[in-house]
Motif scaffolding. Structure first.
Motif, PDB file in Angstrom:
ATOM      1  N   ASP A 133     -11.407  16.149 -12.037  1.00  0.00           N
ATOM      2  CA  ASP A 133     -12.323  15.387 -11.160  1.00  0.00           C
ATOM      3  C   ASP A 133     -12.297  16.009  -9.790  1.00  0.00           C
ATOM      4  OD1 ASP A 133     -12.958  11.726 -10.663  1.00  0.00           O
ATOM      5  OD2 ASP A 133     -13.389  13.666  -9.522  1.00  0.00           O
ATOM      6  N   PHE A 134     -12.933  17.152  -9.497  1.00  0.00           N
ATOM      7  CA  PHE A 134     -13.035  17.638  -8.033  1.00  0.00           C
ATOM      8  C   PHE A 134     -13.615  16.983  -6.967  1.00  0.00           C
ATOM      9  CE2 PHE A 134     -10.574  20.661 -10.415  1.00  0.00           C
ATOM     10  CZ  PHE A 134     -11.319  21.106 -11.237  1.00  0.00           C
ATOM     11  N   GLY A 135     -14.044  15.757  -7.485  1.00  0.00           N
ATOM     12  CA  GLY A 135     -14.675  14.772  -6.161  1.00  0.00           C
ATOM     13  C   GLY A 135     -13.468  14.040  -5.433  1.00  0.00           C
ATOM     14  N   PRO A 136     -13.695  13.265  -4.539  1.00  0.00           N
ATOM     15  CA  PRO A 136     -12.960  12.724  -3.565  1.00  0.00           C
ATOM     16  C   PRO A 136     -12.315  11.523  -4.003  1.00  0.00           C
ATOM     17  CG  PRO A 136     -15.142  12.205  -2.868  1.00  0.00           C
ATOM     18  CD  PRO A 136     -15.417  13.221  -3.875  1.00  0.00           C
ATOM     19  N   LEU A 137     -11.130  10.984  -3.692  1.00  0.00           N
ATOM     20  CA  LEU A 137     -10.529   9.929  -4.133  1.00  0.00           C
ATOM     21  C   LEU A 137     -11.451   8.660  -3.927  1.00  0.00           C
ATOM     22  CD1 LEU A 137      -7.895   8.647  -5.256  1.00  0.00           C
ATOM     23  CD2 LEU A 137      -7.061   8.537  -2.531  1.00  0.00           C
ATOM     24  N   ASP A 138     -12.082   8.659  -2.869  1.00  0.00           N
ATOM     25  CA  ASP A 138     -12.946   7.617  -2.748  1.00  0.00           C
ATOM     26  C   ASP A 138     -14.214   8.027  -2.117  1.00  0.00           C
ATOM     27  OD1 ASP A 138     -12.904   4.046  -1.235  1.00  0.00           O
ATOM     28  OD2 ASP A 138     -14.496   5.299  -2.207  1.00  0.00           O
ATOM     29  N   PRO A 139     -15.287   8.037  -2.821  1.00  0.00           N
ATOM     30  CA  PRO A 139     -16.574   8.617  -2.187  1.00  0.00           C
ATOM     31  C   PRO A 139     -17.003   7.941  -0.860  1.00  0.00           C
ATOM     32  CG  PRO A 139     -16.825   7.780  -4.542  1.00  0.00           C
ATOM     33  CD  PRO A 139     -15.633   7.545  -4.148  1.00  0.00           C
ATOM     34  N   ASN A 140     -16.715   6.744  -0.759  1.00  0.00           N
ATOM     35  CA  ASN A 140     -17.077   5.851   0.300  1.00  0.00           C
ATOM     36  C   ASN A 140     -16.159   5.936   1.540  1.00  0.00           C
ATOM     37  OD1 ASN A 140     -19.311   5.045  -1.059  1.00  0.00           O
ATOM     38  ND2 ASN A 140     -18.176   3.728  -2.313  1.00  0.00           N
ATOM     39  N   CYS A 141     -15.298   6.636   1.467  1.00  0.00           N
ATOM     40  CA  CYS A 141     -14.221   6.635   2.473  1.00  0.00           C
ATOM     41  C   CYS A 141     -14.302   7.989   3.405  1.00  0.00           C
ATOM     42  CB  CYS A 141     -12.884   6.583   1.756  1.00  0.00           C
ATOM     43  SG  CYS A 141     -11.510   6.673   3.025  1.00  0.00           S
ATOM     44  N   ASP A 142     -14.108   7.570   4.738  1.00  0.00           N
ATOM     45  CA  ASP A 142     -14.332   8.624   5.411  1.00  0.00           C
ATOM     46  C   ASP A 142     -12.837   9.195   6.155  1.00  0.00           C
ATOM     47  OD1 ASP A 142     -15.490   6.920   8.520  1.00  0.00           O
ATOM     48  OD2 ASP A 142     -13.742   6.772   6.950  1.00  0.00           O
ATOM     49  N   CYS A 143     -11.697   8.982   5.321  1.00  0.00           N
ATOM     50  CA  CYS A 143     -10.390   9.362   5.883  1.00  0.00           C
ATOM     51  C   CYS A 143     -10.313  10.637   5.694  1.00  0.00           C
ATOM     52  CB  CYS A 143      -9.445   8.308   5.294  1.00  0.00           C
ATOM     53  SG  CYS A 143      -8.780   8.968   3.873  1.00  0.00           S
ATOM     54  N   PRO A 201       0.855  -1.312   0.085  1.00  0.00           N
ATOM     55  CA  PRO A 201      -0.147   0.016   0.040  1.00  0.00           C
ATOM     56  C   PRO A 201       0.734   1.289  -0.146  1.00  0.00           C
ATOM     57  CG  PRO A 201      -0.210  -1.048   2.246  1.00  0.00           C
ATOM     58  CD  PRO A 201       0.494  -2.054   1.182  1.00  0.00           C
ATOM     59  N   THR A 202       1.896   1.404   0.650  1.00  0.00           N
ATOM     60  CA  THR A 202       2.769   2.517   0.675  1.00  0.00           C
ATOM     61  C   THR A 202       3.588   2.714  -0.348  1.00  0.00           C
ATOM     62  OG1 THR A 202       4.226   1.151   2.399  1.00  0.00           O
ATOM     63  CG2 THR A 202       2.856   3.106   3.259  1.00  0.00           C
ATOM     64  N   ARG A 203       4.026   1.430  -0.868  1.00  0.00           N
ATOM     65  CA  ARG A 203       4.893   1.594  -2.275  1.00  0.00           C
ATOM     66  C   ARG A 203       4.469   1.885  -3.271  1.00  0.00           C
ATOM     67  NH1 ARG A 203       5.701  -0.516  -6.609  1.00  0.00           N
ATOM     68  NH2 ARG A 203       4.698  -2.574  -6.113  1.00  0.00           N
ATOM     69  N   ILE A 204       2.891   1.401  -3.480  1.00  0.00           N
ATOM     70  CA  ILE A 204       2.182   1.839  -4.947  1.00  0.00           C
ATOM     71  C   ILE A 204       1.770   3.436  -4.545  1.00  0.00           C
ATOM     72  CG2 ILE A 204       1.632  -0.456  -5.537  1.00  0.00           C
ATOM     73  CD1 ILE A 204      -1.530   0.105  -4.426  1.00  0.00           C
ATOM     74  N   ALA A 205       1.416   3.620  -3.454  1.00  0.00           N
ATOM     75  CA  ALA A 205       1.241   5.112  -3.052  1.00  0.00           C
ATOM     76  C   ALA A 205       1.982   6.120  -3.693  1.00  0.00           C
ATOM     77  CB  ALA A 205       0.775   5.525  -1.658  1.00  0.00           C
ATOM     78  N   ARG A 206       3.500   5.724  -3.436  1.00  0.00           N
ATOM     79  CA  ARG A 206       4.366   6.739  -3.860  1.00  0.00           C
ATOM     80  C   ARG A 206       4.462   6.721  -5.386  1.00  0.00           C
ATOM     81  NH1 ARG A 206       6.513   4.061   0.465  1.00  0.00           N
ATOM     82  NH2 ARG A 206       8.095   2.624  -0.695  1.00  0.00           N
ATOM     83  N   ASN A 207       3.821   5.871  -6.324  1.00  0.00           N
ATOM     84  CA  ASN A 207       3.725   6.386  -7.812  1.00  0.00           C
ATOM     85  C   ASN A 207       2.189   6.725  -8.032  1.00  0.00           C
ATOM     86  OD1 ASN A 207       2.282   3.961  -8.233  1.00  0.00           O
ATOM     87  ND2 ASN A 207       4.234   2.974  -8.396  1.00  0.00           N
ATOM     88  N   GLY A 208       1.559   6.962  -6.912  1.00  0.00           N
ATOM     89  CA  GLY A 208      -0.036   7.474  -7.143  1.00  0.00           C
ATOM     90  C   GLY A 208      -0.958   6.636  -7.515  1.00  0.00           C
ATOM     91  N   THR A 209      -0.660   5.135  -7.161  1.00  0.00           N
ATOM     92  CA  THR A 209      -1.657   4.086  -7.393  1.00  0.00           C
ATOM     93  C   THR A 209      -2.491   4.067  -5.922  1.00  0.00           C
ATOM     94  OG1 THR A 209      -0.371   3.017  -9.030  1.00  0.00           O
ATOM     95  CG2 THR A 209      -2.215   1.941  -7.750  1.00  0.00           C
ATOM     96  N   THR A 210      -3.699   3.913  -6.264  1.00  0.00           N
ATOM     97  CA  THR A 210      -4.357   4.156  -4.680  1.00  0.00           C
ATOM     98  C   THR A 210      -5.507   2.954  -4.767  1.00  0.00           C
ATOM     99  OG1 THR A 210      -6.160   5.884  -5.523  1.00  0.00           O
ATOM    100  CG2 THR A 210      -4.039   6.651  -4.392  1.00  0.00           C
ATOM    101  N   MET A 211      -5.898   2.402  -3.506  1.00  0.00           N
ATOM    102  CA  MET A 211      -6.885   1.366  -3.359  1.00  0.00           C
ATOM    103  C   MET A 211      -8.172   2.175  -2.961  1.00  0.00           C
ATOM    104  SD  MET A 211      -4.772  -1.233  -0.927  1.00  0.00           S
ATOM    105  CE  MET A 211      -3.100  -1.978  -1.520  1.00  0.00           C
ATOM    106  N   THR A 212      -9.273   1.971  -3.721  1.00  0.00           N
ATOM    107  CA  THR A 212     -10.437   2.742  -3.229  1.00  0.00           C
ATOM    108  C   THR A 212     -11.674   1.655  -3.184  1.00  0.00           C
ATOM    109  OG1 THR A 212     -11.478   3.196  -5.318  1.00  0.00           O
ATOM    110  CG2 THR A 212      -9.614   4.500  -4.638  1.00  0.00           C
ATOM    111  N   SER A 213     -12.668   1.974  -2.807  1.00  0.00           N
ATOM    112  CA  SER A 213     -14.046   0.850  -2.772  1.00  0.00           C
ATOM    113  C   SER A 213     -14.529   0.598  -4.006  1.00  0.00           C
ATOM    114  CB  SER A 213     -15.297   1.601  -2.054  1.00  0.00           C
ATOM    115  OG  SER A 213     -15.620   2.898  -2.472  1.00  0.00           O
TER     116      SER A 213
END
Ligand SMILES: Nc1nc2cc3nc(NCCc4ccc(C(=O)O)cc4)[nH]c3cc2c(=O)[nH]1
Length: 375
Positions: A299-309, A273-285
């Motif tokens: 896209d001015f919306g949130p990274l993950d609309p179902n995430c409350d982080c 999770p931290t390694r792929i984050a460093r090249n901008g790959t993210t895990m979302t619902s």
């Protein structure tokens, strides 16, 4: 004497081997199933201890091999131990160095007494043994220590596996003898056996007879197909004591975490999770979002609309894309924070599903949403 590492089993899912519990350690307790952020060099890259607590991280992992080479375990002992050194007052698990030697150093030579190898930093000659790995982990003040083991290359022949397992068992016994702090109750045995179900069962039974406070499952997540990992787990966990934690090493994708929990795993770690984050790959619902993709430019919306982080509540995909493309440090802080939050929250949701005996239904829905092709 400080309390040992103690597992409290709260609930077993009626349909699977999944468990919900709590693990108690000298630096506090954490709920299981749990995903552990990896802080190899005494830092979970770019994130502060306060942020790790805020995201719900109950325990982090650090590495014996790396900290021994730099800055040195004696320095960290003088600093008052790893918790004080990195200002993290919650549990820390340390890996024992075996795997890191094989994945990092070119020249190495395995002998009964231990492994001779050259530092990946300056090429100097080094030697790591079960006793040395215990000495380093005790100097660090680790709450959960790993036995020194061999993670055989994949694939490995049965003959090689049988010899390697036997030596890993002998090394585990030497580790127990050398382990003096916390009345020997913080050292996990590591089960090997590759993808050979009969060897997995044999090694699990062998190590279970040595009565460790917890058990790691090693030798996996080394390139084998997912179904081979699942079969190896099915051949291992039924032969480990139900009242002790099980930790699957090096596993960090959402599907593998869920399928590991279903097969009786309580703890996971992975740099993914931290390694792929460093090249901008993210895990979302809704599955992976590669933020550099041009479709997110406006896209001015949130990274993950179902995430409350914190990240999904305060920053847009367009902003994240801009930071990552501009190689702004704040960008990888945000993607790293979200990816870890996502896996920690996933384990919380899985734990709730276990408490309500609906884990398989949860798996079905999660896999559908994430875009995993149905098994
Ligand atoms: N002591 C010990 N430690 C281990 C650590 C492991 N870590 C793995 N897999 C990690 C795979 C891995 C590596 C890198 C990335 C990435 O860069 O994203 C992702 C996954 N398998 C592992 C097996 C063992 C083992 O038997 N014994």
């Amino acid at each position: 004497m400080r309390p040992a590492v103690v597992y409290e089993l709260l609930k077993t899912d009626k349909e699977t081997g999944a468990r919900a519990g709590i693990i108690h350690t000298p630096h506090g307790s954490f709920p299981t199933p749990m995903f552990m952020p990896v802080g190899t060099l005494a830092t979970v890259k770019t994130l502060s201890p306060e942020e790790l607590k805020e995201m719900g991280s109950g325990i982090i992992l650090s590495n014996t091999y790396h900290l021994w080479l730099r800055p040195g375990h004696e320095l960290i002992r003088e600093a008052g131990g790893l918790h004080k050194f990195m200002n993290w007052d919650q549990p820390i698990l340390t890996d024992s160095g075996g795997f890191q030697v094989f994945s990092l150093s070119k020249i190495r030579d395995i002998k009964e007494e231990g492994v001779h190898f050259r530092s990946h930093l300056d090429g100097s000659k080094l030697f790591l043994s079960p006793e040395k790995a215990i000495e380093i982990q005790e100097a660090l003040g680790s709450d959960i220590m790993m036995s020194f083991d061999e993670c055989p290359p994949y694939p490995a022949s049965r003959e090689y596996m049988i010899q390697s397992m036997a030596r890993t068992t002998r090394w585990a016994e030497r580790g127990l003898k050398a382990h003096t702090t916390m009345d020997k109750q913080s050292l996990f045995g590591i089960v090997q056996g590759g993808v050979y179900s009969d060897l997995r069962q044999q090694h699990a039974k062998e190590l279970a007879s040595l009565d460790f406070p917890g058990y790691s499952i090693g030798g996996l997540s080394v390139g084998e197909e997912k179904h081979l990992m699942n079969e190896a787990l099915e051949a291992t966990t039924p032969f480990l004591p139900a009242d002790k934690p099980r930790y699957l090493m090096g596993v960090g994708s959402p599907d593998a975490l869920i399928d590991g929990v279903i097969r009786g795993i309580d703890m996971f770690d992975c740099v993914l999770p931290t390694r792929i984050a460093r090249n901008g790959t993210t895990m979302t619902s809704q599955g992976r979002v590669v933020i550099k993709n041009a479709i997110y430019e406006r896209d001015f919306g949130p990274l993950d609309p179902n995430c409350d982080c914190h990240v999904c509540k305060n920053y847009s995909r367009a902003y994240l894309r801009h930071l990552i493309k501009a190689k702004e440090a704040f960008g990888i802080r945000l993607t790293s924070y979200h990816n870890l939050y996502f896996l920690i929250k996933l384990m919380e949701d899985v734990r709730e599903a276990i408490m309500e005996d609906r884990l398989l239904a949860f798996r079905e829905e999660f896999f559908e949403q994430y875009g995993y092709n149905k098994e």
